[in-house]
Design an enzyme around this catalytic site. Structure first.
Site, short mmCIF file in Angstrom:
data_model
loop_
_atom_site.label_atom_id
_atom_site.label_comp_id
_atom_site.label_asym_id
_atom_site.label_seq_id
_atom_site.Cartn_x
_atom_site.Cartn_y
_atom_site.Cartn_z
N SER A 239 0.76 -1.20 0.17
CA SER A 239 -0.12 0.09 -0.03
C SER A 239 0.68 1.10 -0.03
CB SER A 239 -1.02 0.19 1.45
OG SER A 239 -1.75 1.18 1.42
N LYS B 6 -5.28 -6.45 2.44
CA LYS B 6 -5.25 -5.16 1.54
C LYS B 6 -6.46 -4.56 0.91
CE LYS B 6 -2.94 -2.16 -1.15
NZ LYS B 6 -3.52 -1.71 -2.39
N HIS C 145 -8.45 -2.85 3.25
CA HIS C 145 -7.77 -1.59 3.59
C HIS C 145 -8.17 -0.56 2.50
CE1 HIS C 145 -4.48 0.98 1.83
NE2 HIS C 145 -4.11 1.00 3.18
N ASN C 146 -8.24 -1.00 1.31
CA ASN C 146 -8.77 -0.17 0.10
C ASN C 146 -10.15 0.18 0.40
OD1 ASN C 146 -5.99 -0.66 -0.77
ND2 ASN C 146 -6.75 -0.93 -2.88
N GLU D 299 -10.43 2.89 2.82
CA GLU D 299 -9.84 4.02 2.08
C GLU D 299 -11.02 4.82 1.14
OE1 GLU D 299 -6.13 3.40 -0.03
OE2 GLU D 299 -7.11 4.64 -1.78
P1 NBP Z 1 0.32 -1.57 -13.98
O1 NBP Z 1 -0.65 -2.33 -13.17
O2 NBP Z 1 -0.08 -0.52 -14.91
O3 NBP Z 1 0.96 -2.90 -14.75
C1 NBP Z 1 1.94 -2.80 -15.61
C2 NBP Z 1 3.04 -3.76 -15.80
O4 NBP Z 1 2.54 -5.17 -15.90
C3 NBP Z 1 4.04 -3.53 -16.83
O5 NBP Z 1 5.43 -3.96 -16.04
C4 NBP Z 1 3.70 -4.40 -17.85
O6 NBP Z 1 4.73 -4.66 -18.70
C5 NBP Z 1 3.33 -5.55 -16.91
N1 NBP Z 1 2.40 -6.59 -17.71
C6 NBP Z 1 1.28 -6.37 -18.49
BR1 NBP Z 1 0.26 -4.81 -18.37
N2 NBP Z 1 0.70 -7.43 -19.06
C7 NBP Z 1 1.77 -8.36 -18.73
C8 NBP Z 1 1.87 -9.68 -19.12
N3 NBP Z 1 1.05 -10.24 -19.81
N4 NBP Z 1 2.96 -10.09 -18.99
C9 NBP Z 1 3.84 -9.59 -18.21
N5 NBP Z 1 3.82 -8.36 -17.60
C10 NBP Z 1 2.62 -7.76 -18.07
O7 NBP Z 1 1.34 -1.12 -13.03
P2 NBP Z 1 1.51 -0.62 -11.46
O8 NBP Z 1 0.60 0.71 -11.45
O9 NBP Z 1 2.90 -0.28 -11.31
O10 NBP Z 1 0.84 -1.57 -10.73
C11 NBP Z 1 1.46 -2.89 -10.50
C12 NBP Z 1 0.83 -3.59 -9.44
O11 NBP Z 1 0.72 -3.10 -8.23
C13 NBP Z 1 -0.55 -3.94 -10.00
O12 NBP Z 1 -1.17 -5.25 -9.65
C14 NBP Z 1 -1.50 -2.77 -9.28
O13 NBP Z 1 -2.80 -3.14 -8.94
C15 NBP Z 1 -0.65 -2.85 -7.73
N6 NBP Z 1 -0.60 -1.56 -7.10
C16 NBP Z 1 -0.36 -0.20 -7.78
C17 NBP Z 1 -0.65 0.84 -7.00
C18 NBP Z 1 -0.38 2.20 -7.82
O14 NBP Z 1 -0.54 3.18 -6.91
N7 NBP Z 1 -0.15 2.23 -8.81
C19 NBP Z 1 -0.69 0.87 -5.71
C20 NBP Z 1 -0.58 -0.51 -5.08
C21 NBP Z 1 -0.64 -1.70 -5.70
P3 NBP Z 1 4.93 -4.03 -20.01
O15 NBP Z 1 5.68 -2.89 -19.38
O16 NBP Z 1 5.67 -5.05 -20.84
O17 NBP Z 1 3.49 -3.51 -20.70
#
Ligand code: NBP
Length: 501
Positions: free
Chosen positions: A133, A205, A208-209, A212
């Site tokens: 988080s 988690k 938690h959301n 939120e």
């Molecule tokens: P995203 O949720 O936008 O995911 C992007 C990543 O997933 C990139 O590295 C992309 O690779 C990869 N990906 C995808 Br899309 N399809 C794929 C596939 N078929 N095979 C392998 N890789 C694949 O990224 P994020 O916002 O950094 O979040 C990452 C995780 O953390 C998610 O599960 C999200 O729910 C969670 N999360 C996010 C936050 C936040 O504030 N953003 C907070 C807490 C948790 P590519 O670059 O090659 O397309």
């Protein structure tokens, strides 16, 4: 050569920031991304500006990435939740060896985590589903981490997770500030702890959301009441939130609300918040929380209202059209701020207690459904830093569960009970005022209905059950007979309404 302490797959916002956090703590980390250009760009950026760049190793092929990690390998996934996570795991599995640990840090659905844990365990690997988080900043400088999986795998991951987690002061529970690139915070209590088996970390988690969502909605309703009933500008209302942030309501969300309301618009005209379109998005964890509550029969009505409030906000065009057709009272401004502000503050605090009570009731039910053993006091503790719902209030929740680990409902704890008793007159006034002025406050109202419902020894469900028996022979229990003994009345046929043909 295998010299990386840990590996990470997925170099979007979360992955990049978590990798740097891990490297800042002295660990060598191998990183991999499906499209390797992103890895190259990330490594180039690290070289330019990250003090810990020498500890980050980029890999273009999966086999080389896996080989670079010391055994038993720890590999963190931060890829899009859902199918991309399954695809990533399937691609990874051929390179894994017995005892390796895969850690999913994405926002996975807990049932997916339960399934994946079973599948990987059957193959001789470990799987941890860890809630992460705090968004981008949390990942970079200290998130709240909620790991679920086998204790054996957790023992291996724990030192790294404790190092990179947010830290709070041991005495006050207040987050320790001051991490910078290359200079992590030292000391303090880490905001991570073992949550339980398989999907429990991701479930926690998710709740938690959900909390939120309701925390944010309650703040929005307080803001809207102040705006409508006082007709103050955004910065003046921001001052109220800044003042509230010095007391019991002190929290990250109250703090940023004060900042947001004080922000002038870049156009130079007024305040930014007045130029932001009033439609809110959602990514699904609030919906999962509400639907899990419905499935398990837990009355988390305020959490669900927060999700519905976003859905209603999204109907902007319909609302605009309806505003010209559906009549209601006009909100009257000019109320006395000296009376109104403390009343709204109390309504907010009482509603917040109900919202958290609902979140913890949901966790209590889920642990029965899924066979987990959750420590609620510890969960409140690991939310004190690094996450969006961090708040002074969480220490009170920890205290409540430490005083009584079998507490049935947070509202019954002596501290929260007396807060509800002290604040309820104001809370009722505020909800009534909102209704009289036609100002929608679904979260304040549903939290109050929850409080009144929970404290009612009798509810009109006697009539409801009789109705069910009348039209569907669903039977009923009697107050003058033991529980579990069911009755059915052959309701007089003459009194039955005609059934439609
Ligand atoms: P995203 O949720 O936008 O995911 C992007 C990543 O997933 C990139 O590295 C992309 O690779 C990869 N990906 C995808 Br899309 N399809 C794929 C596939 N078929 N095979 C392998 N890789 C694949 O990224 P994020 O916002 O950094 O979040 C990452 C995780 O953390 C998610 O599960 C999200 O729910 C969670 N999360 C996010 C936050 C936040 O504030 N953003 C907070 C807490 C948790 P590519 O670059 O090659 O397309």
């Amino acid at each position: 050569m295998s010299n990386a302490d840990i590996g990470l797959i997925g170099l979007a916002v979360m992955g990049q920031n978590l990798a740097l956090n891990i490297a800042d703590h002295g660990y060598t980390i191998a990183v991999y991304n499906r499209h390797h250009e992103k890895t190259d760009d990330f490594i180039a950026l690290c070289r330019q500006r990250e003090p810990s760049h020498e500890r980050v190793q980029g890999h273009a092929d999966l086999a080389g990435f896996v080989r670079a990690i010391k055994r038993p390998r720890k590999i963190v996934l931060l890829v899009k939740a859902g199918q991309p996570t399954d695809i990533t795991i399937n691609n990874l599995v051929p390179y894994l060896e017995a005892g390796d640990i895969v850690i999913d840090g994405g926002n996975a659905h807990w049932l997916d985590t339960i399934r994946r844990e079973k599948e990987l365990t059957a193959k001789g690997f470990h799987f941890i589903g860890s809630g992460v988080s705090g968004g981008e900043t949390g990942a970079r400088f200290g998130p709240s981490l909620m790991p679920g999986g086998s204790r054996e795998a957790w023992a291996s991951l724990e030192p790294i997770w404790r190092d990179i987690a947010a830290k709070v002061d041991a005495d006050t529970g207040v987050p320790l500030p001051g991490a910078e690139p290359g200079k992590p915070v030292s000391g303090g209590v880490p905001c991570t702890a073992y949550v339980g088996a398989d999907g429990s970390g991701h479930y926690v988690k998710m709740v938690h959301n959900g909390i939120e969502y309701i925390d944010m909605q309650l703040i929005c309703e307080a803001y809207w009441l102040l705006k409508q009933l006082l007709d103050w500008d955004a910065d003046a209302i921001g001052e109220v939130f800044r003042e509230w942030n010095t007391g019991e309501l002190s929290s990250y969300l109250i703090e940023i609300t004060g900042d947001i309301l004080g922000q002038r618009d870049p156009s130079g005209q007024g305040f930014l918040v007045d130029h932001v379109l009033d439609t809110a998005g959602q990514k699904g964890t609030g919906l999962w929380t509400a639907s899990s509550a419905l499935e398990q029969g837990v009355p988390a009505n305020a959490i669900a209202e927060a999700v519905f409030a976003r859905s209603l906000s999204a109907l902007k065009d319909e609302r605009l059209a309806a505003s010209a057709l559906l009549q209601g009272p006009e909100a009257a401004s000019g109320h006395d701020p000296a009376e109104l502000i403390p009343a709204i503050r109390d309504a907010l605090y009482c509603s917040k207690i109900c919202a958290y009570a609902q979140g913890f009731q949901l966790l209590a039910e889920a642990q029965k459904t899924y066979g987990w053993t959750l420590d609620f006091g510890t969960l409140a503790q690991i939310w004190r830093g690094g996450c969006i719902i961090r708040a002074r209030f969480l220490q009170k929740i920890t205290d409540a569960y430490q005083a009584d680990p079998n507490l049935k409902n947070l509202m019954l704890d002596p501290y929260f009970r007396s807060s509800l008793h002290d604040g309820q007159a104001h809370w009722r006034e505020v909800v009534a005022l909102a209704v009289r002025n036609g100002i929608p406050t679904p979260a304040f109202g549903s939290a109050l209905a929850y409080y009144d419902g929970y404290r009612s020894g009798s509810l009109p469900a006697n009539l409801l059950q009789a109705q069910r028996d009348y039209f569907g022979a669903h039977t009923y229990e009697r107050i003058d007979q033991p529980r579990g003994k069911f009755f059915h009345l052959d309701w007089p046929a003459a009194d039955r309404p005609e059934l439609p043909q």
